[in-house]
Design an enzyme around this catalytic site. Structure first.
Site, mmCIF file in Angstrom:
data_model
loop_
_atom_site.group_PDB
_atom_site.id
_atom_site.type_symbol
_atom_site.label_atom_id
_atom_site.label_comp_id
_atom_site.label_asym_id
_atom_site.label_seq_id
_atom_site.Cartn_x
_atom_site.Cartn_y
_atom_site.Cartn_z
ATOM 1 N N SER A 173 11.572 26.110 25.929
ATOM 2 C CA SER A 173 10.702 24.957 25.682
ATOM 3 C C SER A 173 9.272 25.449 25.842
ATOM 4 C CB SER A 173 11.036 23.819 26.656
ATOM 5 O OG SER A 173 11.065 24.294 27.981
ATOM 6 N N GLU A 181 5.037 24.457 26.427
ATOM 7 C CA GLU A 181 4.070 23.455 26.904
ATOM 8 C C GLU A 181 2.718 23.667 26.231
ATOM 9 O OE1 GLU A 181 4.258 22.452 31.072
ATOM 10 O OE2 GLU A 181 2.066 22.559 31.169
ATOM 11 N N ASP A 211 -2.780 15.696 40.477
ATOM 12 C CA ASP A 211 -3.660 16.287 41.495
ATOM 13 C C ASP A 211 -4.624 15.247 42.034
ATOM 14 O OD1 ASP A 211 -2.804 18.948 41.729
ATOM 15 O OD2 ASP A 211 -3.700 19.416 39.779
ATOM 16 N N PHE A 231 -6.535 30.167 38.869
ATOM 17 C CA PHE A 231 -5.707 28.958 38.816
ATOM 18 C C PHE A 231 -4.517 29.090 39.772
ATOM 19 C CE2 PHE A 231 -2.589 26.097 36.696
ATOM 20 C CZ PHE A 231 -3.285 24.928 36.932
ATOM 21 N N HIS A 276 10.782 27.891 30.241
ATOM 22 C CA HIS A 276 9.692 27.007 29.806
ATOM 23 C C HIS A 276 8.424 27.848 29.762
ATOM 24 C CE1 HIS A 276 7.685 23.087 29.354
ATOM 25 N NE2 HIS A 276 6.750 23.540 30.173
HETATM 26 P P1 FAD Z 1 5.304 16.000 43.868
HETATM 27 O O1 FAD Z 1 6.557 16.757 43.691
HETATM 28 O O2 FAD Z 1 5.343 14.567 43.683
HETATM 29 O O3 FAD Z 1 4.715 16.361 45.306
HETATM 30 C C1 FAD Z 1 3.328 16.189 45.627
HETATM 31 C C2 FAD Z 1 3.096 15.991 47.073
HETATM 32 O O4 FAD Z 1 3.487 14.692 47.427
HETATM 33 C C3 FAD Z 1 3.860 16.960 47.938
HETATM 34 O O5 FAD Z 1 3.041 17.394 48.988
HETATM 35 C C4 FAD Z 1 4.999 16.123 48.426
HETATM 36 O O6 FAD Z 1 5.413 16.568 49.708
HETATM 37 C C5 FAD Z 1 4.429 14.730 48.472
HETATM 38 N N1 FAD Z 1 5.434 13.686 48.167
HETATM 39 C C6 FAD Z 1 6.133 13.554 47.019
HETATM 40 N N2 FAD Z 1 6.993 12.491 47.066
HETATM 41 C C7 FAD Z 1 6.800 11.964 48.274
HETATM 42 C C8 FAD Z 1 7.368 10.841 48.934
HETATM 43 N N3 FAD Z 1 8.319 10.075 48.372
HETATM 44 N N4 FAD Z 1 6.901 10.551 50.162
HETATM 45 C C9 FAD Z 1 5.965 11.312 50.737
HETATM 46 N N5 FAD Z 1 5.400 12.394 50.166
HETATM 47 C C10 FAD Z 1 5.803 12.708 48.953
HETATM 48 N N6 FAD Z 1 -0.938 17.874 36.566
HETATM 49 C C11 FAD Z 1 -1.594 17.056 35.701
HETATM 50 O O7 FAD Z 1 -2.604 16.447 36.069
HETATM 51 N N7 FAD Z 1 -1.155 16.870 34.413
HETATM 52 C C12 FAD Z 1 -0.035 17.498 33.943
HETATM 53 O O8 FAD Z 1 0.327 17.326 32.780
HETATM 54 C C13 FAD Z 1 0.685 18.379 34.824
HETATM 55 N N8 FAD Z 1 1.819 18.998 34.426
HETATM 56 C C14 FAD Z 1 2.512 19.785 35.323
HETATM 57 C C15 FAD Z 1 3.712 20.371 34.906
HETATM 58 C C16 FAD Z 1 4.442 21.175 35.781
HETATM 59 C C17 FAD Z 1 5.736 21.782 35.306
HETATM 60 C C18 FAD Z 1 3.963 21.416 37.101
HETATM 61 C C19 FAD Z 1 4.720 22.317 38.034
HETATM 62 C C20 FAD Z 1 2.770 20.819 37.524
HETATM 63 C C21 FAD Z 1 2.042 19.987 36.643
HETATM 64 N N9 FAD Z 1 0.855 19.363 37.037
HETATM 65 C C22 FAD Z 1 0.181 18.538 36.153
HETATM 66 C C23 FAD Z 1 0.306 19.587 38.389
HETATM 67 C C24 FAD Z 1 0.734 18.496 39.385
HETATM 68 O O9 FAD Z 1 0.204 17.261 38.983
HETATM 69 C C25 FAD Z 1 0.189 18.866 40.754
HETATM 70 O O10 FAD Z 1 0.789 20.004 41.265
HETATM 71 C C26 FAD Z 1 0.166 17.742 41.783
HETATM 72 O O11 FAD Z 1 -0.607 18.163 42.895
HETATM 73 C C27 FAD Z 1 1.522 17.321 42.323
HETATM 74 O O12 FAD Z 1 2.235 16.523 41.462
HETATM 75 P P2 FAD Z 1 3.844 16.700 41.436
HETATM 76 O O13 FAD Z 1 4.458 15.574 40.709
HETATM 77 O O14 FAD Z 1 4.120 18.043 40.968
HETATM 78 O O15 FAD Z 1 4.156 16.666 42.973
#
Ligand code: FAD
Length: 301
Positions: free
Chosen positions: A19, A21, A113, A223, A273
């Site tokens: 896939s 991105e 973020d 990054f 990916h």
């Molecule tokens: P999560 O997995 O949700 O975790 C983030 C933090 O929240 C962690 O510290 C976790 O411990 C905490 N947390 C999560 N769930 C809970 C809960 N239920 N209760 C308490 N704490 C919790 N960023 C963008 O802005 N746009 C994009 O398109 C984008 N695409 C991405 C694609 C991939 C494959 C990856 C790996 C990252 C991408 N990111 C993107 C970056 C991402 O948004 C950041 O890394 C962000 O800081 C975390 O989002 P997450 O959903 O990955 O984190």
């Protein structure tokens, strides 16, 4: 002397899935580059292509337009990234519904973020989805979307331990995620050890390794530092002295990524990916090495 066992990467029997991105383009020139990349990679029949969502929701329209055009003009299945940042639940739900209406059936659900940038504290919109888990639940309530999520082989920088991250991954699966895509990494051991822990937890969804071909070492390293992905010294050494030599840099980038994916194939990994940075050539070459060949492009339905 014993003959070497046949390397899986050379036996050509495994069905490789890929896939790609992309990020939504800002200018007409970038738009042209994006579509050139999409059209070059499409014949490799990716399982899906995903389009990122700019930090703070800044690319809401551009992401939507790009994904909608993929649905309209190609036979590839798109996945739209979506974050919880800087938007109320109602606003995010509108975006989800607009994807459904445009024929999109796959969302990459992320928390996003912090608005102050990586390294600052995350604060959710008061009326927004508070976590990626809540977002997944919201998406699943609106439509029968396929939901992919992130995973962090070297742990998310805000999480205390890898075990805590695995709790989060489990919660995302419980909420309805059916696939994860990892942050990029350069040492395959990080991914392989992570997968051992994931499977030991009983988490059985596919976890695609995120592979970044290093188009520009300095940018990628900077990054990586922000996102908590380590940059090994051997990688820095390989790009040393090539700042003004883009042609050699590209050859090195291709060989580094090739070495990485072929080693993963030897460890039984079959799905990848690629973070394309909207450029096709390196990724195309690596896919060729993986055994992928252009397929007749199907007309979109
Ligand atoms: P999560 O997995 O949700 O975790 C983030 C933090 O929240 C962690 O510290 C976790 O411990 C905490 N947390 C999560 N769930 C809970 C809960 N239920 N209760 C308490 N704490 C919790 N960023 C963008 O802005 N746009 C994009 O398109 C984008 N695409 C991405 C694609 C991939 C494959 C990856 C790996 C990252 C991408 N990111 C993107 C970056 C991402 O948004 C950041 O890394 C962000 O800081 C975390 O989002 P997450 O959903 O990955 O984190």
């Amino acid at each position: 002397m014993n003959a070497d066992p046949v390397r899986l990467s050379r036996s050509g029997h495994s069905a490789i899935g890929v896939s790609f991105e992309f990020f939504p383009p800002k200018t007409e020139e970038m738009e042209t580059a994006l579509w050139e990349a999409v059209n070059r990679l499409a014949p490799l029949a990716p399982r899906f292509v995903s389009v990122t969502y700019g930090a703070g929701g800044t690319t809401r329209e551009r992401t939507h337009n790009t994904v909608a055009r993929i649905v309209r003009d190609t036979a590839i299945k798109p996945a739209a990234h979506l974050t919880c940042v800087a938007a109320s639940r109602n606003e995010v739900d509108d975006v989800i519904r607009s994807y459904w209406s445009a024929g999109v059936r796959h969302i990459v659900a992320l928390r996003g973020d912090p608005q102050g940038g990586i390294g600052t504290a995350f604060s959710a919109h008061p009326e927004g989805y508070q976590t990626s888990t809540a977002l997944i639940e919201g998406i699943r309530k609106i439509g029968d979307f396929e939901v992919s999520v992130s995973a962090y082989p070297e742990k998310h920088p805000e999480t205390a331990t890898l075990d805590d991250d695995l709790d989060v991954l489990q919660a995302k699966v419980d909420a309805g995620a059916t696939r994860a895509i990892t942050q990029f990494f350069f040492e395959n051991d990080h991914y392989l050890r992570f997968m051992d822990k994931v499977r030991a937890r009983g988490i059985n969804i596919p976890i695609l390794p995120g592979i970044v071909p290093v188009q520009n070492f300095k940018q990628t390293a900077s990054f990586a530092r922000k996102t908590g992905a380590s940059v090994p010294q051997w990688l820095a050494d390989r790009f040393e002295g090539l700042d003004d030599d883009p042609a050699t840099r590209r050859l090195i980038a291709a060989s580094v990524a090739a070495e990485q994916v072929l080693d993963l194939v030897d460890h039984g990994v079959t799905d990848f990916h690629f973070y394309t940075m909207n450029r096709a050539d390196l990724v195309y070459a690596i896919c060729h090495l993986l055994g992928l060949r252009p397929q007749p492009v199907k007309e979109s339905a």
